[in-house]
Design a protein around this motif. Structure first.
Motif, PDB file in Angstrom:
ATOM      1  N   UNK A 159       0.948  -1.294   0.090  1.00 33.97           N
ATOM      2  CA  UNK A 159      -0.055   0.021   0.002  1.00 33.97           C
ATOM      3  C   UNK A 159       0.823   1.348   0.064  1.00 33.97           C
ATOM      4  N   UNK A 160       2.073   1.098   0.524  1.00 30.27           N
ATOM      5  CA  UNK A 160       2.951   2.337   0.497  1.00 30.27           C
ATOM      6  C   UNK A 160       3.476   2.570  -0.876  1.00 30.27           C
ATOM      7  N   UNK A 161       3.696   1.429  -1.610  1.00 37.18           N
ATOM      8  CA  UNK A 161       4.216   1.722  -2.876  1.00 37.18           C
ATOM      9  C   UNK A 161       3.243   2.353  -3.775  1.00 37.18           C
ATOM     10  N   UNK A 162       1.788   1.775  -3.529  1.00 37.17           N
ATOM     11  CA  UNK A 162       0.684   2.410  -4.272  1.00 37.17           C
ATOM     12  C   UNK A 162       0.328   3.738  -3.997  1.00 37.17           C
ATOM     13  N   UNK A 163       0.621   4.235  -2.717  1.00 43.25           N
ATOM     14  CA  UNK A 163       0.419   5.706  -2.391  1.00 43.25           C
ATOM     15  C   UNK A 163       1.433   6.567  -2.930  1.00 43.25           C
ATOM     16  N   UNK A 216      -3.072  -9.635  -0.225  1.00 42.32           N
ATOM     17  CA  UNK A 216      -4.395  -9.129  -0.005  1.00 42.32           C
ATOM     18  C   UNK A 216      -4.444  -7.778  -0.682  1.00 42.32           C
ATOM     19  N   UNK A 217      -3.530  -7.035  -0.446  1.00 45.43           N
ATOM     20  CA  UNK A 217      -3.348  -5.652  -0.904  1.00 45.43           C
ATOM     21  C   UNK A 217      -3.139  -5.389  -2.438  1.00 45.43           C
ATOM     22  N   UNK A 263      -6.603  -3.255  -7.383  1.00 42.68           N
ATOM     23  CA  UNK A 263      -7.140  -2.996  -8.840  1.00 42.68           C
ATOM     24  C   UNK A 263      -6.100  -2.158  -9.596  1.00 42.68           C
ATOM     25  N   UNK A 264      -5.034  -2.067  -9.400  1.00 40.31           N
ATOM     26  CA  UNK A 264      -4.060  -1.206  -9.945  1.00 40.31           C
ATOM     27  C   UNK A 264      -3.386  -1.732 -11.118  1.00 40.31           C
ATOM     28  N   UNK A 274      -9.521  -6.654 -13.040  1.00 36.86           N
ATOM     29  CA  UNK A 274      -7.806  -6.714 -13.203  1.00 36.86           C
ATOM     30  C   UNK A 274      -7.316  -7.804 -12.942  1.00 36.86           C
ATOM     31  N   UNK A 275      -7.484  -8.177 -11.494  1.00 31.57           N
ATOM     32  CA  UNK A 275      -7.054  -9.376 -10.723  1.00 31.57           C
ATOM     33  C   UNK A 275      -7.631 -10.639 -11.450  1.00 31.57           C
TER      34      UNK A 275
END
Length: 857
Positions: free
Chosen positions: A655-659, A692-693, A698-699, A742-743
């Motif tokens: 989630x940090x990478x996505x942010x 799970x993240x 959905x990225x 996407x998943x």
């Protein structure tokens, strides 16, 4: 030498019945020569000739003096005249007297004796009848020149002066080009034609004049083969329209062909008009710039023009330019009086003086510097100085003015000189030339000098080749204060544009000899040798900094200049940036404005560059002030990538990478970090929360990175060799069927495109090991794996779960779905098995038909 004579006439028929024959010939002349000569020496009277002219009328008939080249290379000089009606009264009676001129042994060596045309009017020609006895003795030389009325010749030249230049240009073309048109001279008197030919031979080298073929009269010019042909007016009609064959000069009609610009021909015409034809003989004793025809350079305008000017003959600008250029290279060929007269002539006011003439005069002045006394060169110096002040141009060399002349010119030209120096619209080279004039005259330019230096420096940095010519180089060498100001300004400009500064040291290079500090220019001077092309760019940076001669504390910008000289507009590689950071430290880079350049080196590196991660960590650790948000996000992504690879990051790194990826970082940095995250997720036994993240993100970019990482060879190798790893991947990729599309697309691709090809190739013991590992995970994973392997399993499962309700294997209501490895439901079916990739409405990744032989369940 012995020159055979031939007499030919029309007379009563001889024994052979012919009335035309040789009546007297020098013994030993071969019959072949007589036959060829007979075709060349005939005479046909004018169209309006009376059949039986009186003695007085005979004197007005044209004479035909001709020179022909015979087939063996020898020449025949002949005079043919009309003598009256023949015995029958039907044909004109004529007498021809010819002299045979044998060719010299060396055709390139001038033949001895007078020019053939000078035999016009010679008393050695026989009377207008055959001699009283035969044979005739040979002559010792060409017939001596006849009397020449110089007054009549001068009047002739004056009357035809406007055509002389074109005529001389055509004569030159005749002797240079065998295919040149013949010259036709239309004159009532054949003596006038002889004068034309005399003029032509006078301007040619002696050998060329001896071999110029001509005839002063012919009735049939179309049949004549001589280079110059004389005709009476009625025989010249219609020839002017045949430019490819003839160049016609018809004085009676005041018409002549247009002359091509030819400085040599123009100069020759001016000399004849000034009655200084003796100069043509003098010029043959002068050296030329080159040419195959002797020392005089037969058609070079320079030597002839220099003699003409020195003799007081006025010339046009082209002639004066040729004279000055030739004299500049042959100053010792003229005596002091000639040089003095030449310089005075060149300095006289002339409305047609152009830049080429001024440049040639400047070259002459340079040649005279240190050689001629001031009084010789002063006229040209004054002209050049006044021209440089008023209309631009280069200044003459220094030291050519005596003190009285210098003081007089300084007082006269100072106001215009200052006005020109203060005019910013003038070209830099012109203003620099004015500074040289000021130095020559002793005029102090005062506060105008800095502005001139500033303009010249800008011109040099913008386009080094344009203003940096000989005049500018000379000024920088001669004027130390100008050089100091220009170099100081160039050093500042090079700090802003090092690439332009480096171009200053191409050919011709800017010299820094004896200059001050100039750290930026000194590095620019070495850029070609130590710049980007040297291979080890970090070492080149160090060498340039050392060559600058100043410390980074004195001038921090030298670091920026050096880096731009080495790397140009592109950032260094992360490894090079680390090497550039280590020896000088962050403070020097921050002061030089190169701190963000190092950051760009990190964030623009391709994914997987570990130096980029190390550099990002160093930059974030050492930065005294925050980077701009997008750049900071990019660096943080690289820092995160390093922490993920080294397993030094706490929970939540997906989630940090996505942010950070949503904070508008550089695309390369996001790709780098996502590749690291994907690699860690596939490294084995990832935390369930991170998986799970990934699934719930959905990225598209992160899932694409995950799919690319799964296709790396090391993943396939591990799937084949490690049953536990294969079981883990199956459990993960078959989980969360209710996640976003996407998943669903990603898991379909991973199961069918990555795992299935590996599993199909596994031997039975390894397959059993995978099932055992899945069984240890609990639930129905092992059973689902066995069903997933069977052909058509996905088709059946798809049909089974196509409805909205859920039924068990025997029709019993289904309980809650079992949990997968990640804690999520595995499938919505009654057996709890995996849904075919793509969701409950999908077609299934295995391509099954929904019926593997047993019908629908």
């Amino acid at each position: 030498m012995n020159l055979a004579q031939l007499h030919y006439t029309s007379a009563p028929p001889g024994p052979d019945g012919s009335g035309f024959r040789f009546t007297a010939v020098t013994p030993g002349v071969p019959a072949s020569l007589l036959r060829e000569a007979e075709q060349l020496i005939g005479y046909e009277p004018p169209r309006d000739a009376p059949p039986r002219p009186s003695a007085d009328q005979l004197g007005s008939f044209p004479q035909a003096l001709s020179l022909n080249v015979l087939s063996d290379g020898s020449r025949l000089l002949a005079r043919s005249v009309y003598t009256g009606a023949d015995y029958s009264g039907r044909w004109g009676n004529f007498h021809a007297h010819a002299v045979h001129l044998p060719a010299p042994a060396d055709a390139q060596r001038p033949a001895p004796g007078q020019l053939p045309i000078t035999a016009w009017g010679s008393p050695q020609w026989a009377a207008d009848s055959p001699p009283a006895g035969a044979p005739v003795p040979p002559l010792a030389s060409v017939p001596a020149p006849g009397p020449l009325d110089l007054g009549a010749l001068s009047a002739f030249v004056a009357a035809r002066g406007r055509w002389l230049a074109g005529f001389f240009a055509d004569v030159r073309r005749l002797v240079e080009d065998p295919a040149a048109p013949q010259l036709v001279l239309v004159e009532r008197e054949s003596e006038a034609v002889a004068w034309w030919i005399m003029l032509a031979c006078s301007v040619l080298p002696h050998r060329r004049g001896q071999w110029l073929t001509f005839t002063t009269y012919t009735r049939r010019p179309q049949l004549a083969r001589q280079q110059i042909i004389g005709v009476v007016p009625e025989d010249g009609l219609g020839l002017a329209g045949q430019e490819h064959r003839y160049r016609v000069y018809d004085a009676a009609r005041e018409a002549a062909p247009a002359a091509a610009p030819d400085p040599w021909a123009q100069t020759a015409a001016r000399i004849w008009q000034a009655r200084r034809q003796e100069l043509f003989a003098h010029v043959r004793r002068l050296p030329a710039s080159g040419g195959p025809e002797g020392r005089s350079g037969p058609y070079e305008a320079g030597p002839l023009a220099a003699l003409a000017l020195a003799a007081g003959v006025g010339l046009d600008s082209a002639g004066r330019t040729a004279a000055a250029d030739w004299a500049a290279g042959h100053r010792a060929a003229l005596d002091d009086a000639q040089v003095r007269a030449l310089t005075r002539a060149l300095a006289r006011p002339a409305a047609d003086r152009g830049p080429e003439e001024e440049a040639a005069s400047g070259r002459l002045l340079s040649a005279l510097a240190g050689w001629a006394p001031p009084e010789v060169s002063e006229p040209l110096v004054e002209l050049a100085l006044a021209g440089a002040v008023r209309s631009g141009g280069s200044a003459p060399p220094a030291g050519l003015l005596a003190e009285p002349a210098r003081l007089r010119l300084a007082a006269e030209l100072e106001p215009e000189l200052r006005a020109g120096l203060a005019d910013p619209a003038r070209e830099p080279a012109d203003r620099v030339a004015l500074l040289r004039v000021a130095a020559e005259l002793g005029v102090d330019p005062g506060d105008l000098l800095p502005d001139v230096a500033r303009q010249l420096a800008h011109a040099l940095i913008t386009d080094p080749g344009a203003p940096y010519g000989e005049a500018v180089r000379g000024a920088l060498a001669e004027l130390p204060r100008l050089r100091e100001l220009v170099l100081d300004r160039l050093d500042s400009l090079a700090a802003g544009d090092p690439a332009a500064g480096a171009r200053l040291f191409a050919a011709p290079p800017l010299s820094l000899a004896g200059a001050g500090a100039l750290p930026h220019l000194r590095m620019c001077a070495q850029a070609r040798a130590w710049g980007a092309a040297t291979g080890d760019r970090a070492k080149a940076l160090t060498r340039l900094l050392e060559h600058s001669g100043v410390s980074l504390e004195e001038d921090p910008l030298v670091l920026r200049t050096a880096m731009r000289l080495v790397w140009g507009a592109q950032p260094p590689t992360p490894g090079e940036a680390l090497l550039a950071l280590s020896p000088v430290g962050e403070r020097a880079h921050q002061a030089a404005g190169t701190w963000e350049l190092l950051a760009r080196a990190a964030v623009s590196a391709p994914a997987g560059d570990r130096d980029a991660e190390v550099l990002a960590v160093e930059l974030l650790r050492r930065s005294a002030s925050p980077f701009p948000d997008p750049l900071r996000a990019s660096l943080l992504l690289l820092e995160l990538a390093r922490g993920v690879r080294d397993r030094e990051t706490g929970p939540g790194w997906v989630r940090q990478a996505l942010g950070l990826g949503a904070a508008d970082p550089a695309a390369t940095a996001r790709e780098h970090a996502y590749a690291a995250v994907a690699g860690q997720l596939l490294a084995g036994d990832p935390p369930e929360s991170e998986v799970r993240a990934l699934i719930e993100s959905n990225d598209a970019e992160l899932l694409a990175a995950y799919r690319r990482a799964a296709r790396l060879p090391r993943v396939a190798d591990r799937l084949r060799l490690d049953p536990g790893y294969a079981a883990e991947c199956f459990a993960t990729w078959s989980s969360q069927p209710q996640a976003g599309p996407l998943w669903q697309e990603a898991r379909t691709d991973l199961l069918d495109g990555v795992l299935r090809p590996v599993v199909r190739g596994l031997p039975a013991p390894q397959l059993a090991a995978v099932e055992e590992a899945l069984a240890r995970r609990g639930g129905r994973l092992a059973e689902d794996f066995r069903g997933w392997q069977r052909p058509g399993a996905f088709g059946r499962l798809r049909d089974r779960f196509a409805g909205s309700g859920r039924r068990g294997a025997k029709g019993a209501p289904a309980g809650p779905p079992p949990r997968g490895a990640t804690g999520g439901p595995i499938a919505p079916g009654d057996a709890g098995g995996p849904v075919p990739p793509g969701g409950t409405g999908g077609t299934g990744g295995s391509g099954g038909t929904g019926d593997d032989g047993g019908g629908r369940p």
